[in-house]
Design an enzyme around this catalytic site. Structure first.
Site: not given
Ligand SMILES: NC(=O)c1ccc[n+]([C@@H]2O[C@H](COP(=O)([O-])OP(=O)(O)OC[C@H]3O[C@@H](n4cnc5c(N)ncnc54)[C@H](O)[C@@H]3O)[C@@H](O)[C@H]2O)c1
Length: 325
Positions: A234-235, A264, A283
């Site tokens: 995620a991040r 990064e 990443h």
């Molecule tokens: N590594 C990569 O290349 C890459 C690529 C795309 C997205 N990402 C990351 O992946 C993650 C998920 O992306 P997504 O598209 O599924 O986003 P999304 O918005 O669909 O899902 C994120 C979820 O996090 C939940 N959330 C918020 N606060 C929370 C908490 N305190 N406890 C638990 N859950 C909580 C939200 O309710 C939501 O359901 C994000 O951090 C995004 O930046 C990474």
């Protein structure tokens, strides 16, 4: 009077070509200019008479937004828009668009790859074989994944896809997401302490917010099973990296699979990089040739829609519609 040609500026992108964007925006005969500079003066100079902006990483600050005379849309290549001052864009009547779901398949598969890579000792075995060492006991102990518990922190688009794919491997799925109620009979929603104490693998798939920043610190990592693995696609800042280093070195947990880090690219002397119970990827979870093309296509189409007087597929600041220029 001659109508002015539409101008779209791509402030920055690390893609080898912008032909996809040019082709899509040729429908409105737009001039598409790639700047590739992070200097505020350069950005202001070239965007001040742009009708639309496409952006990857450089900050689009209030100062830049204030200087835009014609712009009605800023579209970001990707999910997060934290580099764009969305409040300022709204104030100046500019639609901010993104592409939130172009890589759900890639990131969820990547998370699963890291889970299985940790569980099966794949990276460790690979390096041992290359050191001319051969034997299953080099990665002992490994445990069967079937019947183990995968805890998903953040059950959004990617978290849900990780859950769906993991079920095929016989993993029991629990999830913690305060903003999602029970959505699937195969996923048990739990609170954070239960997620920490019951999971054999934790996959972090939450968005990075003030609330999730450093959610995994000393108390949380110590609450995990000693045999558990932490997977983060995620991040980076959702995990306190300095504490994670201690947790991995002192074996509070068994290992980690990390696609994202707090900084990064990392400082190359970051001691975390030297640990052999961590698998790193740079990443790269979002990337496939297909996701790349989809991202470029949908970003350009978002700009095209707005310049054609329509709404983009996803709009970050819907409030702007009440105050559009
Ligand atoms: N590594 C990569 O290349 C890459 C690529 C795309 C997205 N990402 C990351 O992946 C993650 C998920 O992306 P997504 O598209 O599924 O986003 P999304 O918005 O669909 O899902 C994120 C979820 O996090 C939940 N959330 C918020 N606060 C929370 C908490 N305190 N406890 C638990 N859950 C909580 C939200 O309710 C939501 O359901 C994000 O951090 C995004 O930046 C990474």
């Amino acid at each position: 009077m001659l109508k002015k040609q539409i101008k779209v500026v791509i402030t920055d992108c690390d893609h080898p070509s912008i032909e996809i964007e040019r082709k899509i925006l040729s429908e409105i005969n737009a001039e598409v200019i790639l700047l590739n500079s992070n200097k505020k003066e350069d950005i202001i100079k070239i965007t001040k008479d742009a009708d639309g902006i496409i952006n990857q990483r450089v900050p689009i600050t209030r100062g830049i937004i204030k200087s835009l005379n014609r712009c009605i849309v800023i579209a970001r290549y990707g999910v997060g828009v934290d580099n764009i001052d969305v409040k300022a864009a709204t104030k100046y009547g500019i639609i901010v668009a993104n592409v939130p779901d172009y890589c759900v398949d890639e990131v969820s598969s990547h998370a699963l790859g890291l889970i299985l890579g940790c569980a099966r000792g794949i990276v460790l075995f690979n390096s041992k074989v290359k050191e001319k060492r051969w034997g299953f006991s080099l990665a002992k102990p490994l445990f069967r994944t079937q019947g183990k518990t995968l805890g998903i922190f953040g059950l959004g688009r990617i978290g849900s896809a990780v859950a769906k794919k993991s079920i095929w491997f016989g993993l029991k799925i629990i999830a913690c997401d305060p903003y999602v109620s029970k959505i699937n009979t195969k996923i048990k929603m739990v609170d954070f302490p239960q997620l920490l104490s019951e999971s054999d693998f934790i996959s972090i798939n939450a968005s990075l917010t003030d609330e999730t920043w450093h959610s995994f610190g000393e108390d949380e990592l110590r609450a995990m099973k000693k045999s558990a693995y932490l997977i983060n696609t995620a991040r980076g800042a959702i995990v306190d990296e300095k504490i994670l280093y201690n947790a991995l070195r002192e074996r509070w947990i068994a290992g980690a699979g990390l696609d994202v880090l707090e900084k990064e690219p990392p400082d190359w002397d970051n001691p975390l990089l030297k640990l052999d119970n961590v698998i790193f990827t740079p990443h790269s979870a979002f990337y496939s040739e297909e996701s790349y093309i989809e991202l470029k296509t949908r970003t350009a189409k978002a700009v095209l829609s707005v310049l054609n007087g329509k709404l983009p597929e996803t709009i970050i600041n819907p409030q702007v519609l009440n105050r559009k220029k």
